[in-house]
Scaffold this motif. Structure first.
Motif, PDB file in Angstrom:
ATOM      1  N   GLU A 109       2.303  10.062  -0.855  1.00  0.00           N
ATOM      2  CA  GLU A 109       1.630  11.188  -0.184  1.00  0.00           C
ATOM      3  C   GLU A 109       2.569  11.893   0.792  1.00  0.00           C
ATOM      4  OE1 GLU A 109      -0.695  14.152   0.813  1.00  0.00           O
ATOM      5  OE2 GLU A 109      -1.071  12.778  -0.843  1.00  0.00           O
ATOM      6  N   ARG A 110       3.320  11.129   1.537  1.00  0.00           N
ATOM      7  CA  ARG A 110       4.279  11.734   2.481  1.00  0.00           C
ATOM      8  C   ARG A 110       5.325  12.558   1.731  1.00  0.00           C
ATOM      9  NH1 ARG A 110       7.921   8.497   6.991  1.00  0.00           N
ATOM     10  NH2 ARG A 110       8.841  10.352   7.923  1.00  0.00           N
ATOM     11  N   ARG A 112       4.883  13.942  -1.270  1.00  0.00           N
ATOM     12  CA  ARG A 112       4.173  15.134  -1.793  1.00  0.00           C
ATOM     13  C   ARG A 112       4.054  16.211  -0.726  1.00  0.00           C
ATOM     14  NH1 ARG A 112       1.302  11.326  -4.869  1.00  0.00           N
ATOM     15  NH2 ARG A 112      -0.191  10.928  -3.232  1.00  0.00           N
ATOM     16  N   ARG A 113       3.685  15.810   0.491  1.00  0.00           N
ATOM     17  CA  ARG A 113       3.560  16.790   1.585  1.00  0.00           C
ATOM     18  C   ARG A 113       4.906  17.441   1.901  1.00  0.00           C
ATOM     19  NH1 ARG A 113       0.430  12.683   4.192  1.00  0.00           N
ATOM     20  NH2 ARG A 113       2.197  12.342   5.576  1.00  0.00           N
ATOM     21  N   TRP A 114       5.959  16.639   1.918  1.00  0.00           N
ATOM     22  CA  TRP A 114       7.278  17.168   2.218  1.00  0.00           C
ATOM     23  C   TRP A 114       7.713  18.171   1.146  1.00  0.00           C
ATOM     24  CZ3 TRP A 114      12.107  18.009   0.487  1.00  0.00           C
ATOM     25  CH2 TRP A 114      13.080  18.298   1.444  1.00  0.00           C
ATOM     26  N   ALA A 117       5.908  21.458   1.377  1.00  0.00           N
ATOM     27  CA  ALA A 117       6.413  22.286   2.467  1.00  0.00           C
ATOM     28  C   ALA A 117       7.853  22.754   2.227  1.00  0.00           C
ATOM     29  CB  ALA A 117       6.343  21.510   3.786  1.00  0.00           C
TER      30      ALA A 117
END
Length: 142
Positions: A109-110, A112-114, A117
């Motif tokens: 998840e981390r 994917r978020r990175w 962005a």
């Protein structure tokens, strides 16, 4: 063209570079880490950012590859990213670029978020169990 001129030699050994003879015109240089230059790349399974299993064998032997083992928290990875993106712009039609996020202090998840962005032009995968890093003898990240 000689790959060591594309990347400083100290950074070349930090990620696995698999290149076809047509790409590299000079003899292979020795390295401290990673699979042997010219060796058949291992077939390992990683996870796409949407959770699907991806066997890296789908690329092996089909195209020269540059595999970057990285992490969202890694300062060296952030420093290296502009250079890798520049090289990908120049050679992306002849070399397959793949990023593999290591499973150290980060979650899918981390990552994917990175990536959401900071969109990247290449395939990005997650090494859930560290099998890819182990198979390529990668120290962890850039």
């Amino acid at each position: 063209m000689n790959l060591p001129t594309l990347f400083p030699s100290s950074k070349l050994s930090l990620f696995a570079v698999l290149a076809a003879v047509s790409l590299v015109s000079a003899p292979a240089m020795a390295q401290d880490l990673g699979i042997e230059v010219g060796a058949q790349a291992p077939s390992v399974t990683v996870q796409s950012l949407d959770g699907k299993q991806v066997d890296l064998a789908r690329y092996i032997g089909k195209t020269p590859m540059l595999i970057e083992f990285w992490a969202t928290w890694c300062p060296n990875c952030r420093e290296l990213m502009p250079t890798l993106l520049d090289v990908e712009k120049k050679y992306g039609k002849r070399v397959k670029f793949v990023a593999i996020a290591v499973a150290i202090n980060q979650s899918p998840e981390r990552v994917r978020r990175w990536v959401a962005a900071n969109p990247l032009p290449h395939d990005t995968y997650y090494d859930v169990e560290g099998k890819a890093a182990g198979a390529f003898d990668a120290p962890a990240t850039s």
